[in-house]
Write an enzyme that holds these catalytic residues in place. Structure first.
Site, mmCIF file in Angstrom:
data_model
loop_
_atom_site.group_PDB
_atom_site.id
_atom_site.type_symbol
_atom_site.label_atom_id
_atom_site.label_comp_id
_atom_site.label_asym_id
_atom_site.label_seq_id
_atom_site.Cartn_x
_atom_site.Cartn_y
_atom_site.Cartn_z
ATOM 1 N N CYS A 82 0.596 -1.010 -0.266
ATOM 2 C CA CYS A 82 0.524 -0.085 -0.157
ATOM 3 C C CYS A 82 1.013 1.340 0.092
ATOM 4 C CB CYS A 82 -0.541 -0.806 0.711
ATOM 5 S SG CYS A 82 -2.052 -1.516 1.327
ATOM 6 N N CYS A 165 -4.941 -8.078 6.780
ATOM 7 C CA CYS A 165 -4.236 -7.229 5.338
ATOM 8 C C CYS A 165 -5.677 -6.032 5.432
ATOM 9 C CB CYS A 165 -4.392 -7.618 4.162
ATOM 10 S SG CYS A 165 -3.810 -6.740 3.693
ATOM 11 N N TYR A 337 -5.289 -11.483 -25.447
ATOM 12 C CA TYR A 337 -4.592 -11.811 -23.860
ATOM 13 C C TYR A 337 -6.677 -11.931 -23.278
ATOM 14 C CZ TYR A 337 -0.856 -8.983 -26.445
ATOM 15 O OH TYR A 337 0.341 -8.604 -27.416
ATOM 16 N N GLU A 358 -5.452 -16.535 -26.073
ATOM 17 C CA GLU A 358 -3.884 -16.357 -24.650
ATOM 18 C C GLU A 358 -2.945 -17.751 -24.193
ATOM 19 O OE1 GLU A 358 -2.362 -15.894 -20.742
ATOM 20 O OE2 GLU A 358 -4.209 -15.047 -21.347
ATOM 21 N N CYS A 434 -3.094 -2.681 -17.944
ATOM 22 C CA CYS A 434 -2.865 -1.828 -16.264
ATOM 23 C C CYS A 434 -1.517 -0.966 -16.001
ATOM 24 C CB CYS A 434 -2.392 -3.783 -15.624
ATOM 25 S SG CYS A 434 -1.873 -4.487 -17.085
#
Length: 491
Positions: A82, A165, A337, A358, A434
């Site tokens: 984090c 967590c 993908y 993929e 991403c």
């Protein structure tokens, strides 16, 4: 001025790097400071000095930033997970939106005024904690010889003991404490990376947010294959405790005897319950603030399946991709993908035909099962490199697409894929990314040879971290003039 290691300095943090480090300057000389927030006035200790910049450790916040908040996790500074938990969530969203935009300007070469027109507001979370449906805990031993579970400290393999967590589901703590107690009672050792000895390496926990089903997989350093399906000492005792947890559906072991950083072994054995869990991803109405539509697709998730870790935001991201694709029922779509077929199956409900590719065989097996389970017949999946399968199916078999959807790993799209997309000249491309740096690189290539960005939207899939996702709609360029929206052509 010449700065030295261990020197104490006072700096004001005026910016942040894409990795979440604060940036402070003294007479124009920059210092990069982990755990510092934009707006902090801080005392730092110099840790490394380079010719044009230096690194500092945050010693004390002298005047806290207006964006600094009390953190939920006491370990957030030591744990690498984090990076920006000390920053208010509103400011985190601004940081991520700016990160995507700045990469599109700096790497993609797009004009800021153009991006102001095409970038839509970031999609954040109402509750940005306890969103992870998957957790992978390394197991180790403390100085007293007791087993511990937690996460690796940043840039190390030293375990910070923590079973609670703030990003994980509440069941994680109970599951881990049962396993640690079982290890202690039965004198079961944790794996030691240095020696290659020890028994339990990691614990994988997955939960279906809609189904409530839970999976636990213990990664063990053990010889393969026991005929009576007993892989653990006093196995029934552990199963008895774990199976009492509400929602527990699958308990398995993964065999991994390799001296490697790869966590999961190739062989998985179910020791109780089912081989997989199920979850549902619902299509949401993008135009109506992502309101639920009631349309959902059920997915089967095994220990080795790739499945987005934030199901709340996954519904929004995939619904956004579906909206951008603009499918009317007549289109042929390629999903490059494709993983376990999550986006493919979303698209198939509106498309004429969907093709997914993929490289991971297990993922394609999952995709096929998911299609069959949901009675979706207008989708076909291929195993292999997208950069090989996609060109081959286009050039040899003549399979083209009206819409191409790409959701590549962090390294972005392979050049062969981009070349084929450009040759195919599909009407629309939906790029889910991403990593906004490789996204910017690939968009630069696509927009230099026939396409134009119509929409960009950042989706915060990973609150409290520096990572984010983005979804981009590209359409075939209508006129030569629109090239001016790219600062310079890619050579």
């Amino acid at each position: 001025m010449v700065y030295e290691k261990n020197q104490l300095l006072t700096v004001e943090i005026i910016d942040m790097t894409t990795d979440g480090e604060g940036i402070g300057k003294i007479d124009g000389y920059p210092f990069f400071v982990k755990d510092a927030i934009i707006g902090d006035k801080a005392q730092i200790r110099v840790t490394r000095v380079k010719k044009n910049y230096a690194y500092g450790r945050l010693e004390k916040v002298l005047t806290p930033s207006s964006f600094r908040v009390e953190t939920k996790c006491p370990f957030h500074k030591r744990c690498g997970g984090c990076q920006i938990q000390a920053m208010s969530y509103e400011r985190q969203l601004q940081f991520k939106e700016s990160k995507v935009k700045n990469n599109l300007i700096r790497i993609g070469g797009f004009a800021p005024e153009f991006l102001d027109k095409v970038m839509e507001p970031i999609v954040g979370m109402g509750e940005p904690f306890h969103y992870r449906n998957k957790a992978l805990y390394p197991i180790g031993m403390d100085k007293e010889g007791n087993p511990v579970a937690g996460f690796y400290a940043g840039r190390t393999h030293s375990i910070i003991a923590n079973t609670d967590c703030s990003l994980g589901v509440k069941e994680n703590k109970e599951i881990l404490e049962i396993i640690l107690s079982y290890m202690k009672e039965n004198h079961i050792s944790a794996y030691d990376e240095a020696t290659g000895k020890g028994f339990i390496r990691h614990v994988l926990i997955r939960k279906g947010f809609q189904s409530g089903e839970i999976m636990v997989c213990l990664v063990i350093n053990s010889k393969i294959g026991k005929k009576n399906s007993t892989f653990l000492p006093n196995q029934d005792r552990l199963i008895g405790s774990l199976s009492n947890i509400k929602g527990m559906t699958s308990i398995s072991v993964s065999i991994n005897r390799e001296r490697t950083n790869v966590v999961m072994g190739k062989e998985v054995h179910t020791i109780w319950g089912k081989d997989s869990i199920k979850d549902i991803i619902y299509v949401r109405n993008v135009e109506n603030n992502f309101a639920a539509t009631g349309r959902g697709i059920t997915f089967s998730i095994s220990p080795l399946s790739f499945y987005q870790i934030n199901p709340v935001q996954t519904e929004k991201l995939y619904s956004l991709a579906l909206s951008y694709a603009g499918i009317t029922g007549k289109e042929v779509v390629w999903d490059l993908y494709c993983g376990i077929g999550t986006i493919s199956l979303f698209l198939a409900s509106n498309a004429k035909q969907v093709y997914g590719v993929e490289i991971v065989p297990q993922a394609i097996e999952d995709a096929k099962r998911n299609a069959a389970y949901n009675d979706i017949e207008n989708v076909q999946f291929f195993v292999g490199n997208a950069e090989e399968i996609f060109p081959e199916k286009y050039e040899k078999d003549g399979i083209r697409a009206d819409v191409v959807v790409v959701d590549p790993p962090r390294k972005g799209c392979d050049k062969a894929c981009l070349d084929t997309v450009l040759k195919m000249a599909s009407e629309r491309i939906v790029y889910v990314s991403c990593d906004s740096a490789t996204l910017a690189r690939d968009l630069r290539i696509l927009c230099a040879d026939g396409y134009e960005i119509e929409k960009v939207r950042t989706v915060d899939m990973f609150p409290m971290t520096v990572h984010t996702e983005a979804c981009v709609l590209l359409a075939k360029r209508k006129s030569i003039k629109e090239k001016s929206l790219v600062v310079e052509r890619v050579v």
